[in-house]
Scaffold this motif. Structure first.
Motif, PDB file in Angstrom:
ATOM      1  N   GLN A 294       0.824  -1.229   0.000  1.00 28.09           N
ATOM      2  CA  GLN A 294       0.000   0.000   0.000  1.00 28.09           C
ATOM      3  C   GLN A 294       0.850   1.267   0.000  1.00 28.09           C
ATOM      4  O   GLN A 294       0.708   2.123  -0.842  1.00 28.09           O
ATOM      5  CB  GLN A 294      -1.021   0.022   1.146  1.00 28.09           C
ATOM      6  CG  GLN A 294      -1.711  -1.276   1.512  1.00 28.09           C
ATOM      7  CD  GLN A 294      -2.158  -2.155   0.360  1.00 28.09           C
ATOM      8  OE1 GLN A 294      -1.913  -1.879  -0.804  1.00 28.09           O
ATOM      9  NE2 GLN A 294      -2.798  -3.271   0.680  1.00 28.09           N
ATOM     10  N   THR A 295       1.745   1.423   0.956  1.00 28.03           N
ATOM     11  CA  THR A 295       2.705   2.527   0.980  1.00 28.03           C
ATOM     12  C   THR A 295       3.855   2.114   1.873  1.00 28.03           C
ATOM     13  O   THR A 295       3.686   1.297   2.787  1.00 28.03           O
ATOM     14  CB  THR A 295       2.081   3.831   1.504  1.00 28.03           C
ATOM     15  OG1 THR A 295       3.104   4.852   1.609  1.00 28.03           O
ATOM     16  CG2 THR A 295       1.463   3.640   2.886  1.00 28.03           C
ATOM     17  N   LEU A 301       0.822   4.863   6.771  1.00 31.81           N
ATOM     18  CA  LEU A 301       0.237   3.582   7.196  1.00 31.81           C
ATOM     19  C   LEU A 301      -0.567   3.751   8.472  1.00 31.81           C
ATOM     20  O   LEU A 301      -1.630   3.149   8.643  1.00 31.81           O
ATOM     21  CB  LEU A 301       1.344   2.538   7.397  1.00 31.81           C
ATOM     22  CG  LEU A 301       1.967   1.953   6.130  1.00 31.81           C
ATOM     23  CD1 LEU A 301       3.193   1.121   6.463  1.00 31.81           C
ATOM     24  CD2 LEU A 301       0.960   1.115   5.358  1.00 31.81           C
ATOM     25  N   LYS A 302      -0.083   4.570   9.373  1.00 32.37           N
ATOM     26  CA  LYS A 302      -0.824   4.802  10.623  1.00 32.37           C
ATOM     27  C   LYS A 302      -2.177   5.457  10.342  1.00 32.37           C
ATOM     28  O   LYS A 302      -3.156   5.204  11.056  1.00 32.37           O
ATOM     29  CB  LYS A 302       0.004   5.673  11.566  1.00 32.37           C
ATOM     30  CG  LYS A 302       1.202   4.939  12.165  1.00 32.37           C
ATOM     31  CD  LYS A 302       1.797   5.673  13.360  1.00 32.37           C
ATOM     32  CE  LYS A 302       2.459   6.961  12.964  1.00 32.37           C
ATOM     33  NZ  LYS A 302       3.185   7.601  14.093  1.00 32.37           N
ATOM     34  N   ASN A 303      -2.237   6.286   9.290  1.00 31.98           N
ATOM     35  CA  ASN A 303      -3.499   6.957   8.941  1.00 31.98           C
ATOM     36  C   ASN A 303      -4.574   5.972   8.481  1.00 31.98           C
ATOM     37  O   ASN A 303      -5.767   6.289   8.513  1.00 31.98           O
ATOM     38  CB  ASN A 303      -3.267   7.992   7.839  1.00 31.98           C
ATOM     39  CG  ASN A 303      -2.418   9.158   8.295  1.00 31.98           C
ATOM     40  OD1 ASN A 303      -2.299   9.414   9.490  1.00 31.98           O
ATOM     41  ND2 ASN A 303      -1.822   9.867   7.340  1.00 31.98           N
ATOM     42  N   ILE A 304      -4.157   4.795   8.004  1.00 32.30           N
ATOM     43  CA  ILE A 304      -5.131   3.812   7.523  1.00 32.30           C
ATOM     44  C   ILE A 304      -5.216   2.608   8.460  1.00 32.30           C
ATOM     45  O   ILE A 304      -5.754   1.561   8.108  1.00 32.30           O
ATOM     46  CB  ILE A 304      -4.807   3.351   6.079  1.00 32.30           C
ATOM     47  CG1 ILE A 304      -3.392   2.766   5.980  1.00 32.30           C
ATOM     48  CG2 ILE A 304      -5.002   4.503   5.103  1.00 32.30           C
ATOM     49  CD1 ILE A 304      -3.059   2.171   4.619  1.00 32.30           C
ATOM     50  N   GLY A 335      -3.354   7.735  -3.411  1.00 30.14           N
ATOM     51  CA  GLY A 335      -4.459   8.528  -2.881  1.00 30.14           C
ATOM     52  C   GLY A 335      -4.771   8.270  -1.423  1.00 30.14           C
ATOM     53  O   GLY A 335      -5.821   8.696  -0.930  1.00 30.14           O
ATOM     54  N   LEU A 336      -3.876   7.592  -0.708  1.00 29.32           N
ATOM     55  CA  LEU A 336      -4.105   7.337   0.712  1.00 29.32           C
ATOM     56  C   LEU A 336      -4.064   8.652   1.495  1.00 29.32           C
ATOM     57  O   LEU A 336      -3.382   9.600   1.092  1.00 29.32           O
ATOM     58  CB  LEU A 336      -3.043   6.370   1.252  1.00 29.32           C
ATOM     59  CG  LEU A 336      -3.099   4.935   0.710  1.00 29.32           C
ATOM     60  CD1 LEU A 336      -1.915   4.134   1.227  1.00 29.32           C
ATOM     61  CD2 LEU A 336      -4.406   4.255   1.094  1.00 29.32           C
ATOM     62  N   PRO A 337      -4.773   8.716   2.613  1.00 26.87           N
ATOM     63  CA  PRO A 337      -4.841   9.972   3.371  1.00 26.87           C
ATOM     64  C   PRO A 337      -3.468  10.433   3.839  1.00 26.87           C
ATOM     65  O   PRO A 337      -2.734   9.683   4.485  1.00 26.87           O
ATOM     66  CB  PRO A 337      -5.753   9.621   4.555  1.00 26.87           C
ATOM     67  CG  PRO A 337      -5.701   8.136   4.665  1.00 26.87           C
ATOM     68  CD  PRO A 337      -5.537   7.641   3.259  1.00 26.87           C
TER      69      PRO A 337
END
Length: 570
Positions: A294-295, A301-304, A335-337
């Motif tokens: 994902q990233t 990663l903590k945001n998701i 496009g992840l937060p």
């Protein structure tokens, strides 16, 4: 009573597991259940004709983000033709906000969540009511009692949110003896649920993981193998969340002497050394793994709600790579937060440095029911209101930057993931600062040439590199043409070369090689091809050094072996 269970798949080679589960789970009920599978490439009118020719009493649709428009439009057409036909919707795309969905669309029922139990009870209720075994009041009362069922009667909608969870071992095996599974991707499920809580994923909503009995899994896999399945894709969200279970199944399929590939989605960071040892024993091509990266930005990663470092993933992926027997597909999500263009670029370069067999670029989808959708305002996320609800921009990445990444996705998928252009890519990557920079330039080149807006031939996919080299890098094409020629011949017919490549035939030299083959000095099958090169291809493959040198390569058509003859004297 006749029910059509309709599945509209993303591709012809796909098959739908959900409708098969429903049919199998209700096989003891006294009704006629028929599965109709289509693809989104089929004409809507043809689908409608295929459904209506059966004169069904009920039509069920398996609903996903890629087919929901087909499902709702077909339901409306069916109701226009015969309002008495009842419509059932099920699947992840309708499991959330199902009351609103039923208010806005033609249909009678929505099954929210796991479908087997509510579908069984619904069909049984319909059978009893149609046979006059129960009154209208009892019928309506029965509908109200079915957990997870949303129903519409005389424009009034009832919804029982108390969903029932089914024991995995009570699910009936969904494939039958007369099913034709050849040339299909066969989907199989050995567990449901996920131990993680990634905010973009619907699996995080249901807590806990439940498993099928290992012996049952083995027996059912034997059935699919004997039916001629070539690719069995496990839909388990995190197959290796139970190491003992995973190793038991992997050991089972490794011991099989079959030409079948098994696909698993895993979390690489939780792979144990014991699991890796098992995977290293697998025959080449037997197992492929899909790893959600994902990233590589830990803060993102903590945001998701993911808590894993890329170093852990990288370490495990490289350990699996050592045996060169497992195809690994690594996924990234744009496009992840909180993730901007530069951060995604770093993630791409990090993943590319591992050289997995495939790099899959996805774009964040704000699915109905996902935590991410509820947080959209927090991150100023703008996403399409139409399925698949894909991200358009955030407060960290612009729409224009998303478009650039989509172009990169297209050229990565065509060139890197196909595995047919490895040496050409190697030639170019050394001329750019980063891997991302190269694919960015190539994507822009494709866009500016109009190649992304039309289908180009297989030959043109090779020729485009010569254009790219000439127009952007302003370099001589001689060495590149030799590398393009090699990659082209490796994966295409060898009797003919495109006119933009050079073939030199020297019969006297070829005769020397042929004589050596006849004498057994060169070990090659009877189906071979001799090609002259002016760059030492093997040296380039081994060291990345371009050495202008005359020589031959003998391609063995049967074994795909190559014999390099760059030191032979003529």
């Amino acid at each position: 009573m006749k029910v059509i269970l309709s599945a509209i798949n993303a591709k012809f080679i796909h098959s739908n597991l959900a409708v098969r589960y429903l049919r199998a789970f209700t096989e003891k009920l006294q009704y006629n259940c028929i599965i109709k599978e289509f693809s989104i490439n089929d004409r809507r009118e043809k689908m409608l004709e295929e459904i209506m020719k059966e004169s069904p009493d009920i039509v069920g649709f398996s609903c996903y983000i890629w087919n929901i428009d087909y499902c709702t439009s077909l339901a409306k057409l069916i109701k226009l033709i015969n309002p008495k036909i009842k419509i059932i919707y099920g699947g992840p795309e309708v499991s959330y906000d199902c009351v609103k969905f039923l208010e806005e669309n033609s249909g009678d029922y929505v099954i929210s969540g796991e479908g087997e139990l509510p579908y069984y009870k619904l069909i049984n209720t319909e059978i009893e009511y149609r046979k006059n075994k129960i009154s209208l009041d009892d019928y309506l009362s029965s509908l109200k009692s079915i957990g997870g069922l949303c129903s519409k009667y005389e424009n009034k909608i009832m919804f029982n949110e108390n969903r029932e969870s089914i024991d995995m071992n009570n699910i009936v095996f969904p494939y039958y003896e007369n099913d034709n599974l050849e040339n299909k991707i066969v989907y199989y499920e050995s567990s449901r649920g996920c131990p993680f809580s990634c905010k973009y994923c619907l699996s995080s909503i249901t807590k806990g993981v439940k498993f099928l009995d290992e012996n049952r899994v083995k027996s059912e896999l034997d059935f699919l193998i004997n039916k001629g399945a070539k690719l069995i894709k496990f839909v388990d969200r995190t197959f290796n969340c139970n190491p003992e279970f995973a190793m038991d199944i992997w050991n089972f399929i490794i011991e099989k002497n079959v030409d079948v590939t098994f696909h698993f989605e895993i979390s690489a960071d939780i792979l144990t050394d014991e699991e890796i040892k098992v995977l290293n024993r697998a025959p080449k091509g037997r197992i492929q793994l899909e790893v959600g990266v994902q990233t590589t930005n830990f803060e993102i990663l903590k945001n998701i709600n993911r808590h894993v470092s890329f170093d852990e993933i990288k370490d495990k992926v490289k350990k699996v790579q050592k045996s060169h027997n497992i195809n690994q597909h690594l996924d990234l999500i744009a496009g992840l937060p909180g993730e901007d263009f530069e951060s995604f670029k770093n993630s791409f370069n990090d993943v590319y440095s591992i050289r997995p067999e495939k790099i899959q670029l996805g774009f964040l989808k704000l699915l109905k029911g996902s935590s991410m959708r509820y947080e959209a305002k927090k991150w100023n996320m703008v996403y399409s209101p139409y399925p698949p609800y894909e991200i358009l921009k955030t407060d960290s990445i612009s729409y224009h930057e998303i478009v650039i990444l989509k172009r990169i996705d297209e050229v990565v998928d065509k060139y890197y993931n196909s595995g047919k252009f490895n040496n050409i890519l190697k030639y170019f990557l050394s001329r750019f600062n980063t891997h991302f920079d190269f694919y960015n330039e190539l994507g822009n080149f494709f866009y500016n040439k109009g190649y992304l807006n039309r289908n180009i031939s297989a030959i043109e996919y090779y020729r485009v590199f010569l254009e790219f080299n000439e127009e952007l890098l302003k370099e001589d094409n001689f060495e590149l043409k030799e590398i393009v020629k090699y990659d082209y011949l490796k994966f295409n017919k060898k009797r003919w070369l495109p006119d933009f490549l050079i073939r030199e035939r020297v019969k006297s030299e070829e005769k020397i090689i042929k004589d050596k083959i006849k004498l057994g000095e060169i070990d090659v099958s009877g189906n071979y091809h001799i090609e002259k090169f002016f760059v030492d291809i093997q040296k380039f493959k081994d060291t990345s050094v371009l050495d202008k040198k005359r020589g031959y390569i003998v391609f063995d058509g049967k074994s795909e072996r190559e014999i390099n003859l760059f030191n032979i004297k003529f």
